[in-house]
Design a protein around this motif. Structure first.
Motif, PDB file in Angstrom:
ATOM      1  N   MET A   1      14.528  30.148   8.417  1.00 30.56           N
ATOM      2  CA  MET A   1      15.061  31.428   9.093  1.00 30.56           C
ATOM      3  C   MET A   1      15.626  31.205  10.429  1.00 30.56           C
ATOM      4  O   MET A   1      16.864  31.624  10.581  1.00 30.56           O
ATOM      5  CB  MET A   1      14.077  32.579   8.938  1.00 30.56           C
ATOM      6  CG  MET A   1      14.797  33.893   8.893  1.00 30.56           C
ATOM      7  SD  MET A   1      15.991  34.448   7.794  1.00 30.56           S
ATOM      8  CE  MET A   1      16.739  35.870   8.169  1.00 30.56           C
TER       9      MET A   1
ATOM     10  N   LEU B   1      18.678  28.834  10.454  1.00 35.98           N
ATOM     11  CA  LEU B   1      19.920  29.586   9.811  1.00 35.98           C
ATOM     12  C   LEU B   1      20.458  30.359  11.064  1.00 35.98           C
ATOM     13  O   LEU B   1      21.762  30.731  11.316  1.00 35.98           O
ATOM     14  CB  LEU B   1      19.758  30.463   8.852  1.00 35.98           C
ATOM     15  CG  LEU B   1      20.602  31.260   8.313  1.00 35.98           C
ATOM     16  CD1 LEU B   1      22.013  30.295   7.706  1.00 35.98           C
ATOM     17  CD2 LEU B   1      20.453  32.082   7.194  1.00 35.98           C
ATOM     18  N   GLU B   2      19.529  31.018  11.771  1.00 31.01           N
ATOM     19  CA  GLU B   2      19.940  31.990  12.877  1.00 31.01           C
ATOM     20  C   GLU B   2      20.575  31.059  14.089  1.00 31.01           C
ATOM     21  O   GLU B   2      21.559  31.533  14.632  1.00 31.01           O
ATOM     22  CB  GLU B   2      18.742  33.016  13.328  1.00 31.01           C
ATOM     23  CG  GLU B   2      19.108  33.756  14.522  1.00 31.01           C
ATOM     24  CD  GLU B   2      17.910  34.417  15.329  1.00 31.01           C
ATOM     25  OE1 GLU B   2      17.892  34.840  16.233  1.00 31.01           O
ATOM     26  OE2 GLU B   2      16.695  34.221  14.380  1.00 31.01           O
ATOM     27  N   SER B   3      19.871  29.744  14.291  1.00 27.05           N
ATOM     28  CA  SER B   3      20.470  29.118  15.125  1.00 27.05           C
ATOM     29  C   SER B   3      21.918  28.483  15.007  1.00 27.05           C
ATOM     30  O   SER B   3      22.780  28.521  15.663  1.00 27.05           O
ATOM     31  CB  SER B   3      19.595  27.728  15.447  1.00 27.05           C
ATOM     32  OG  SER B   3      19.937  26.800  16.359  1.00 27.05           O
ATOM     33  N   VAL B   4      22.064  28.301  13.795  1.00 31.25           N
ATOM     34  CA  VAL B   4      23.574  27.628  13.179  1.00 31.25           C
ATOM     35  C   VAL B   4      24.429  28.963  13.353  1.00 31.25           C
ATOM     36  O   VAL B   4      25.450  28.668  13.656  1.00 31.25           O
ATOM     37  CB  VAL B   4      23.192  27.538  11.523  1.00 31.25           C
ATOM     38  CG1 VAL B   4      24.883  27.100  11.228  1.00 31.25           C
ATOM     39  CG2 VAL B   4      22.572  26.085  11.567  1.00 31.25           C
ATOM     40  N   LEU B   5      24.039  30.152  12.936  1.00 31.86           N
ATOM     41  CA  LEU B   5      25.086  31.137  13.118  1.00 31.86           C
ATOM     42  C   LEU B   5      25.422  31.562  14.520  1.00 31.86           C
ATOM     43  O   LEU B   5      26.730  31.880  14.978  1.00 31.86           O
ATOM     44  CB  LEU B   5      24.248  32.628  12.573  1.00 31.86           C
ATOM     45  CG  LEU B   5      24.111  32.592  10.828  1.00 31.86           C
ATOM     46  CD1 LEU B   5      23.367  33.679  10.471  1.00 31.86           C
ATOM     47  CD2 LEU B   5      25.690  32.658  10.351  1.00 31.86           C
TER      48      LEU B   5
END
Length: 272
Positions: free
Chosen positions: A1, A4-8
């Motif tokens: 999770m 994913l937040e880092s990628v966004l």
């Protein structure tokens, strides 16, 4: 999770950086396109095809030279060039055909600048025209840029004030009595009538823009792992946008003048 937040977050950062890097240039290109669209629309209604062709003798070669120079800079192989053709059944006045290596990131990025080439060549040609034909106006405007425009001071007043400065330096009584000023006016209107991008230009530029975004995204991903702040570096690099806005004022001014002239001709034709 968390990954994913880092990628966004990296995606959003890359979009913001892309805007700072190229957003103002794209905005200028869009405004020039809108002005040219309506100018040519009124000219066509007022004078027919010859209204658009009358300015093509100067404007189209300058447009195509913008593509051609960028092809050389970005390593694309030029296969065919047509600076001006008046009898094309599809209405294409000129073109530059080029090829590139799809595996070369540099050449893929170049698609953006090749597509935007006419904006660079148009503004450059207008500045050279001022320098040669109305040098006092050129030096006056150049002095204004040197005294009032500073890197990083980006807001809408930059382009408004620069447009007012160039208008004041050009439309003087001395220039109005100077035949070379009227020659420059014809030159400037012709270039402004053909400075915007065609659909093919926009498609090519968009491919390059996608690659620029991808490169920014990858750099930001790596920088995130290394705890490097790329945002400050990008903001520092984009200080040149102040000069993009200031110098683009000459193209926007004459594109607006072209629109006014074409509208007057259209109204006169409607009246007759």
């Amino acid at each position: 999770m968390k990954f994913l937040e880092s990628v966004l977050n990296t995606l959003m950062l890359s979009l913001v950086e892309l805007f700072f890097l190229l957003g103002f240039l794209i905005g200028v290109g869009f405004l020039l396109g809108v002005l040219e669209k309506y100018s040519n629309k009124f000219l066509y209604k007022a004078l027919g095809p010859r209204g658009v062709l009358a300015t093509a003798w100067i404007g189209t070669p300058v447009h195509e030279l913008g593509h051609l120079f960028q092809c050389f800079i970005w390593g694309h192989r030029v296969t065919k060039v047509k600076f001006l053709q008046l009898n094309n059944p599809n209405g294409v006045l000129g073109y530059v055909e080029h090829q590139y290596n799809p595996s070369s990131i540099y050449q893929q990025i170049g698609n953006f600048f090749i597509g935007m080439g006419p904006v660079f060549s148009g503004i450059g040609a207008l500045m050279v025209g001022m320098y040669v034909l109305v040098p006092e106006s050129f030096y006056s405007f150049n002095t204004y840029i040197g005294n009032h425009v500073s890197p990083g001071s980006i807001d809408l007043t930059v382009i408004v004030n620069a447009t007012l400065a160039i208008t004041e330096s050009l439309f003087t009584l001395e220039n109005l009595l100077n035949p070379l000023f009227w020659l420059f006016l014809v030159f400037a209107v012709s270039i402004s009538s053909h400075i915007s991008l065609s659909k093919a230009d926009i498609n090519g530029a968009s491919r390059g823009l996608q690659m620029i975004f991808l490169v920014l995204f990858i750099i930001n991903l790596i920088a995130g792992f290394l705890d490097i702040d790329t945002y400050r570096l990008i903001v520092k690099l984009t200080e040149y946008n102040t000069y993009v806005l200031a110098f683009s004022s000459i193209a926007l001014l004459f594109s607006f003048i072209t629109l006014v002239i074409s509208l007057i001709l259209y109204k006169m034709r409607s009246f007759w």
